[in-house]
Design a protein around this motif. Sequence first.
Motif, PDB file in Angstrom:
ATOM      1  N   SER A  80      67.669 100.306  24.548  1.00 31.74           N
ATOM      2  CA  SER A  80      69.085 100.041  24.254  1.00 31.74           C
ATOM      3  C   SER A  80      69.290  99.822  22.759  1.00 31.74           C
ATOM      4  CB  SER A  80      69.556  98.791  25.005  1.00 31.74           C
ATOM      5  OG  SER A  80      69.038  97.609  24.415  1.00 31.74           O
ATOM      6  N   VAL A  81      70.551  99.852  22.347  1.00 31.05           N
ATOM      7  CA  VAL A  81      70.876  99.633  20.943  1.00 31.05           C
ATOM      8  C   VAL A  81      70.556  98.191  20.540  1.00 31.05           C
ATOM      9  CG1 VAL A  81      73.281  98.972  21.371  1.00 31.05           C
ATOM     10  CG2 VAL A  81      72.651 100.032  19.187  1.00 31.05           C
ATOM     11  N   HIS A  82      70.568  97.263  21.500  1.00 25.37           N
ATOM     12  CA  HIS A  82      70.253  95.875  21.181  1.00 25.37           C
ATOM     13  C   HIS A  82      68.842  95.759  20.611  1.00 25.37           C
ATOM     14  CE1 HIS A  82      73.679  95.237  23.874  1.00 25.37           C
ATOM     15  NE2 HIS A  82      73.805  94.049  23.318  1.00 25.37           N
ATOM     16  N   ALA A  83      67.898  96.422  21.265  1.00 30.70           N
ATOM     17  CA  ALA A  83      66.514  96.349  20.797  1.00 30.70           C
ATOM     18  C   ALA A  83      66.375  96.974  19.415  1.00 30.70           C
ATOM     19  CB  ALA A  83      65.591  97.040  21.788  1.00 30.70           C
ATOM     20  N   SER A  84      67.127  98.051  19.155  1.00 33.74           N
ATOM     21  CA  SER A  84      67.047  98.694  17.842  1.00 33.74           C
ATOM     22  C   SER A  84      67.576  97.792  16.738  1.00 33.74           C
ATOM     23  CB  SER A  84      67.827 100.017  17.860  1.00 33.74           C
ATOM     24  OG  SER A  84      69.221  99.793  17.984  1.00 33.74           O
ATOM     25  N   LYS A  85      68.368  96.796  17.118  1.00 32.30           N
ATOM     26  CA  LYS A  85      68.881  95.817  16.160  1.00 32.30           C
ATOM     27  C   LYS A  85      67.992  94.579  16.081  1.00 32.30           C
ATOM     28  CE  LYS A  85      72.664  98.214  15.363  1.00 32.30           C
ATOM     29  NZ  LYS A  85      72.932  98.860  14.051  1.00 32.30           N
ATOM     30  N   ALA A 167      70.827  95.571  35.424  1.00 31.51           N
ATOM     31  CA  ALA A 167      70.474  96.572  34.417  1.00 31.51           C
ATOM     32  C   ALA A 167      70.576  95.946  33.035  1.00 31.51           C
ATOM     33  CB  ALA A 167      71.398  97.771  34.519  1.00 31.51           C
ATOM     34  N   HIS A 168      69.679  96.326  32.150  1.00 26.73           N
ATOM     35  CA  HIS A 168      69.690  95.847  30.768  1.00 26.73           C
ATOM     36  C   HIS A 168      69.856  97.020  29.802  1.00 26.73           C
ATOM     37  CE1 HIS A 168      68.452  92.097  32.566  1.00 26.73           C
ATOM     38  NE2 HIS A 168      68.375  91.503  31.399  1.00 26.73           N
ATOM     39  N   SER A 169      70.697  97.984  30.203  1.00 34.08           N
ATOM     40  CA  SER A 169      71.007  99.122  29.337  1.00 34.08           C
ATOM     41  C   SER A 169      72.305  98.895  28.578  1.00 34.08           C
ATOM     42  CB  SER A 169      71.113 100.412  30.159  1.00 34.08           C
ATOM     43  OG  SER A 169      69.883 100.710  30.779  1.00 34.08           O
ATOM     44  N   TYR A 170      73.234  98.131  29.179  1.00 29.33           N
ATOM     45  CA  TYR A 170      74.453  97.607  28.547  1.00 29.33           C
ATOM     46  C   TYR A 170      75.560  98.644  28.333  1.00 29.33           C
ATOM     47  CZ  TYR A 170      70.689  94.353  27.395  1.00 29.33           C
ATOM     48  OH  TYR A 170      69.583  93.550  27.460  1.00 29.33           O
ATOM     49  N   GLU A 202      71.146 111.318  23.244  1.00 35.24           N
ATOM     50  CA  GLU A 202      70.284 112.055  22.328  1.00 35.24           C
ATOM     51  C   GLU A 202      69.567 111.134  21.351  1.00 35.24           C
ATOM     52  OE1 GLU A 202      72.543 115.065  20.388  1.00 35.24           O
ATOM     53  OE2 GLU A 202      72.849 116.265  22.212  1.00 35.24           O
ATOM     54  N   ASN A 203      70.172 109.958  21.057  1.00 36.42           N
ATOM     55  CA  ASN A 203      69.533 109.015  20.134  1.00 36.42           C
ATOM     56  C   ASN A 203      68.481 108.156  20.815  1.00 36.42           C
ATOM     57  OD1 ASN A 203      71.015 107.215  21.662  1.00 36.42           O
ATOM     58  ND2 ASN A 203      72.347 106.553  19.988  1.00 36.42           N
ATOM     59  N   GLY A 204      68.250 108.378  22.110  1.00 35.59           N
ATOM     60  CA  GLY A 204      67.205 107.648  22.818  1.00 35.59           C
ATOM     61  C   GLY A 204      67.674 106.393  23.514  1.00 35.59           C
ATOM     62  N   ASN A 205      68.933 106.036  23.377  1.00 39.01           N
ATOM     63  CA  ASN A 205      69.445 104.827  24.028  1.00 39.01           C
ATOM     64  C   ASN A 205      69.823 105.107  25.477  1.00 39.01           C
ATOM     65  OD1 ASN A 205      69.172 103.362  21.668  1.00 39.01           O
ATOM     66  ND2 ASN A 205      71.289 103.650  21.034  1.00 39.01           N
TER      67      ASN A 205
END
Length: 349
Positions: A80-85, A167-170, A202-205
């Motif tokens: 998810s984008v959260h992890a990328s942050k 789910a933790h995809s958000y 496409e960005n992997g999220n």
Amino acid sequence: MIVRILKLTAACALAIGTIAVAQQEVVKIDPDQMAVQGKPEFLASIGITEPAGPLDLTQEENLKRTQEAFNQKTEQHFASVHASKGIGCTDCHDQTNIPSTNWMARISNPPIKQTCQDCHVTQADVFAKTDTHSNLDCVGCHMPNIPAAENYSNEQSKAAKTALRRAHSYKIKVDPKATSMIPAHVKQGEEVGFVYNMAKYENGNSYVDLMWSCARNAPADYTVFEGRGCHSPYQSTLDEGLIYKDQREIYGEAYKLQKPVKDGYEQISEEIPRLRKLLEVTRLSPADQTDARLLLDKADDIATLIKKDGSWGMHAPNYLKDRVETAQAFLAKAQKIIDAGGYTKAAAK
């Protein structure tokens, strides 16, 4: 050739407690697995009248259950984008109030020290203006109960028994065809089967699809219970017009809410820089210049709010549509001031 779904891990055993759903199937929920705090009415609805006590598990059983829950959630979170942050589990969950990992062997709601609203302030402010889902929280739509990959199905009629963990995809993908998980064919010896993997941008999220967000068949999800079954054709107690049989119907409703906000935002975003450029060459009195610029600033603030919220109408449809119309009115007034100086919209092109 035999085709079958290859199990990745053992499914949770579901035994005691029942709830009847609209498809006349009895869904069994194991009260020993449920440790949802502060939701007595929900627990009673699935046949659990006594709070869950300590789990009597061997170390091996506890480790297995804990690993299943942890792996499922972390795989989603770290896509998810959260992890990328740089956001990890304990940024939201209060580890000081969790005595051991045993809680992860349950279907639970562990203590939270930071909520979605603490970070997503704009979204929270917008959602506070909603007149459609005011009794729900962020997790109700953005973190639905879904099955683990080994039990997953895009057919909601088959989902109820295994839709157990959040789910933790958000992020919700507004698309009529997208699904939260997609099948991948595998070969084991002479047998060909498939497993489900998380679907990703496409960005992997990763993301949550509309059916799981809005109309999931998940009796063990307290947010669905509090939402009167949400829009599920199997659980909903809402008016018939608010019950959606499939994802295409949900997308159609979402499209109707988002289109005026998206179209309005695009028009506002194009008008603001055009009018600002005009003001640089228009001969107006200081008072008229000030009035026009204030109007543009107000319209710009609304455009910023809409973009930062990011729901394009879903969080508060009527409020955001009103904001768009207000910004358009500001721009019309600014244009009128400029026109009085001898310039028209046509002259600015």
